[in-house]
Design a protein around this motif. Structure first.
Motif, PDB file in Angstrom:
ATOM      1  N   UNK A 186       0.823  -1.205   0.000  1.00  0.00           N
ATOM      2  CA  UNK A 186       0.000   0.000   0.000  1.00  0.00           C
ATOM      3  C   UNK A 186       0.862   1.262   0.000  1.00  0.00           C
ATOM      4  N   UNK A 187       0.222   2.394  -0.258  1.00  0.00           N
ATOM      5  CA  UNK A 187       0.892   3.699  -0.168  1.00  0.00           C
ATOM      6  C   UNK A 187       0.651   4.277   1.222  1.00  0.00           C
ATOM      7  N   UNK A 188       1.730   4.717   1.875  1.00  0.00           N
ATOM      8  CA  UNK A 188       1.653   5.250   3.237  1.00  0.00           C
ATOM      9  C   UNK A 188       2.292   6.633   3.265  1.00  0.00           C
ATOM     10  N   UNK A 189       1.594   7.590   3.850  1.00  0.00           N
ATOM     11  CA  UNK A 189       2.103   8.960   3.943  1.00  0.00           C
ATOM     12  C   UNK A 189       2.801   9.173   5.277  1.00  0.00           C
ATOM     13  N   UNK A 190       3.884   9.954   5.237  1.00  0.00           N
ATOM     14  CA  UNK A 190       4.629  10.316   6.430  1.00  0.00           C
ATOM     15  C   UNK A 190       4.876  11.825   6.413  1.00  0.00           C
ATOM     16  N   UNK A 191       5.328  12.348   7.538  1.00  0.00           N
ATOM     17  CA  UNK A 191       5.717  13.760   7.606  1.00  0.00           C
ATOM     18  C   UNK A 191       7.166  13.892   7.134  1.00  0.00           C
ATOM     19  N   UNK A 192       7.864  14.879   7.632  1.00  0.00           N
ATOM     20  CA  UNK A 192       9.267  15.115   7.324  1.00  0.00           C
ATOM     21  C   UNK A 192      10.107  13.890   7.677  1.00  0.00           C
ATOM     22  N   UNK A 193      11.093  13.575   6.860  1.00  0.00           N
ATOM     23  CA  UNK A 193      11.962  12.425   7.126  1.00  0.00           C
ATOM     24  C   UNK A 193      12.687  12.549   8.466  1.00  0.00           C
ATOM     25  N   UNK A 194      12.857  13.770   8.949  1.00  0.00           N
ATOM     26  CA  UNK A 194      13.524  14.000  10.224  1.00  0.00           C
ATOM     27  C   UNK A 194      12.541  14.091  11.382  1.00  0.00           C
ATOM     28  N   UNK A 195      11.279  13.855  11.134  1.00  0.00           N
ATOM     29  CA  UNK A 195      10.277  13.944  12.188  1.00  0.00           C
ATOM     30  C   UNK A 195      10.280  12.677  13.047  1.00  0.00           C
ATOM     31  N   UNK A 196      10.299  12.870  14.355  1.00  0.00           N
ATOM     32  CA  UNK A 196      10.232  11.714  15.257  1.00  0.00           C
ATOM     33  C   UNK A 196       8.873  11.037  15.156  1.00  0.00           C
ATOM     34  N   UNK A 197       7.798  11.810  15.353  1.00  0.00           N
ATOM     35  CA  UNK A 197       6.461  11.202  15.364  1.00  0.00           C
ATOM     36  C   UNK A 197       5.907  10.976  13.971  1.00  0.00           C
ATOM     37  N   UNK A 198       6.470  11.654  12.963  1.00  0.00           N
ATOM     38  CA  UNK A 198       5.941  11.540  11.619  1.00  0.00           C
ATOM     39  C   UNK A 198       6.775  10.707  10.669  1.00  0.00           C
ATOM     40  N   UNK A 199       7.854  10.098  11.161  1.00  0.00           N
ATOM     41  CA  UNK A 199       8.676   9.228  10.318  1.00  0.00           C
ATOM     42  C   UNK A 199       9.366   8.158  11.159  1.00  0.00           C
ATOM     43  N   UNK A 200      10.206   8.585  12.095  1.00  0.00           N
ATOM     44  CA  UNK A 200      11.001   7.629  12.860  1.00  0.00           C
ATOM     45  C   UNK A 200      10.137   6.599  13.589  1.00  0.00           C
ATOM     46  N   UNK A 201       9.189   7.056  14.397  1.00  0.00           N
ATOM     47  CA  UNK A 201       8.369   6.125  15.168  1.00  0.00           C
ATOM     48  C   UNK A 201       7.382   5.334  14.304  1.00  0.00           C
ATOM     49  N   UNK A 202       6.738   5.935  13.299  1.00  0.00           N
ATOM     50  CA  UNK A 202       5.901   5.106  12.415  1.00  0.00           C
ATOM     51  C   UNK A 202       6.694   3.992  11.720  1.00  0.00           C
ATOM     52  N   UNK A 203       7.912   4.308  11.273  1.00  0.00           N
ATOM     53  CA  UNK A 203       8.736   3.286  10.634  1.00  0.00           C
ATOM     54  C   UNK A 203       9.114   2.199  11.636  1.00  0.00           C
ATOM     55  N   UNK A 204       9.383   2.612  12.858  1.00  0.00           N
ATOM     56  CA  UNK A 204       9.696   1.654  13.918  1.00  0.00           C
ATOM     57  C   UNK A 204       8.499   0.729  14.167  1.00  0.00           C
ATOM     58  N   UNK A 205       7.291   1.306  14.218  1.00  0.00           N
ATOM     59  CA  UNK A 205       6.093   0.490  14.421  1.00  0.00           C
ATOM     60  C   UNK A 205       5.901  -0.511  13.285  1.00  0.00           C
TER      61      UNK A 205
END
Length: 350
Positions: A186-205
């Motif tokens: 699927x296609x998944x949207x994220x915030x800034x690549x440097x965002x903790x809550x909008x990239x780092x933690x979603x990728x971790x999940x």
């Protein structure tokens, strides 16, 4: 600062090459959790180009440093430049931070200006070069900046009743997505690549759920899903438009004015306990200058948080309502998540 070397050592497998960087759009880590933001709309908030528009400068007169035999130039160029993360439209943020600008001028005795950054990476680059003095970013961007000698962390912000906040992966209420594994292909949207809550933690999940995240957030072509990066507001708006199956964002962008989840959406996964966004300073500032900024902001009156109109509960209020001293260790949990993902910093200059 004296603890930078210790901090870099604890980064572990992130190594001397460091964590990740380089991104466009906003992090929000500088606005409502990462950093903040208002209720999203389908229209993306305007972002300035790298070199962005600045606020009108004050005519305050710079002061000389005591004890010097020559006229010293404080804050690198005789004025203090504060970088705002582009979590909301520029005009609104200028109104939100106007009292802070005036207060710092009065307290520090130098002209101050507000600069609307093109993104976290641009703000970090400006602080590293000394063209910027103080700024706001998200936790992840700040951790990267410290590890790469681009900033120092001085303060942590308090907002919405907590010193921590949450990252979520959200989908539409009637979506077929029931678990994170359903996002494969699927296609998944994220915030800034440097965002903790909008990239780092979603990728971790997603990784913890067993999905292959490839080399994200650096390389977008090797994951088990198709990522797209922008800002918290635009990522959630893409979900609203049905352009993506899910959005990994800071929880703050998914809430209505009553701090409840906006109707029509649900969370697939949530990660709580992320330390709220910091205030950072340029490593080019002297210890005395860093301390003067820290003390000034800690001692700021309540009116500093109320925006240009001076009234509580209006659109130009700052998203945060208090500050406390912080250090690199405050954001060590964020570094540890990046460490588990094996993230590197090769895009920090990109």
């Amino acid at each position: 600062m004296s603890d930078r070397r210790t901090f870099i050592k604890t980064v572990g497998s992130l190594g001397a090459a460091g964590l990740i960087a380089g991104c466009t759009g906003t992090g929000g880590d500088g606005g409502g959790g990462d950093g903040g933001g208002s209720t999203p709309t389908a229209t993306e908030a305007p972002t300035a180009t790298e070199g962005s528009t600045e606020a009108p400068e004050s005519t305050a007169t710079p002061t000389a440093t005591e004890g010097s035999t020559e006229t010293a130039v404080p804050f690198n160029d005789g004025r203090l430049t504060f970088y705002m993360s582009p979590s909301e439209p520029q005009q609104l943020m200028q109104a939100q931070y106007a009292p802070l600008q005036s207060y710092l001028e009065e307290e520090l005795g130098v002209p101050a200006r507000l600069q609307y950054a093109a993104g976290y990476s641009a703000a970090l680059q400006s602080l590293a070069s000394g063209t910027g003095d103080v700024g706001e970013t998200g936790p992840f961007a700040a951790a990267l900046g410290v590890a790469n000698d681009r900033c120092e962390i001085i303060l942590q912000r308090y907002g919405y009743g907590s010193w921590t906040y949450a990252s979520v992966i959200a989908t539409q209420e009637d979506s077929d997505i029931e678990s994170l594994t359903d996002l494969e292909g699927e296609r998944v949207a994220f915030a800034d690549r440097l965002s903790a809550s909008g990239a780092l933690y979603p990728l971790y999940m997603l990784q913890q759920a067993g999905l292959d995240i490839g080399d994200l957030p650096t390389d977008t072509g090797s994951a088990a899903f198709t990522p797209q990066f922008s800002s918290h507001a635009e990522a959630f708006a893409a979900l609203e438009r049905g352009q993506v199956a899910a959005a990994g964002v800071g929880q703050f962008i998914t809430l209505n004015d009553d701090r409840e989840l906006i109707d029509g959406y649900r969370y697939v996964e949530t990660e709580e306990g992320i330390p709220r966004a910091p205030v950072i300073v340029s490593p080019e500032l002297s210890d005395e200058e860093q301390q003067s900024v820290t003390e000034a902001m800690l001692n700021a009156p309540d009116s500093m948080y109320l925006g240009e109109d001076g009234e509580e509960g209006t659109d130009d209020d700052l998203w945060f309502s208090d500050l406390r001293e912080a250090s690199n260790e405050t954001y060590q949990p964020v570094v540890e998540v990046a460490n588990q993902l094996g993230i590197t910093t090769e895009l920090l200059d990109g």
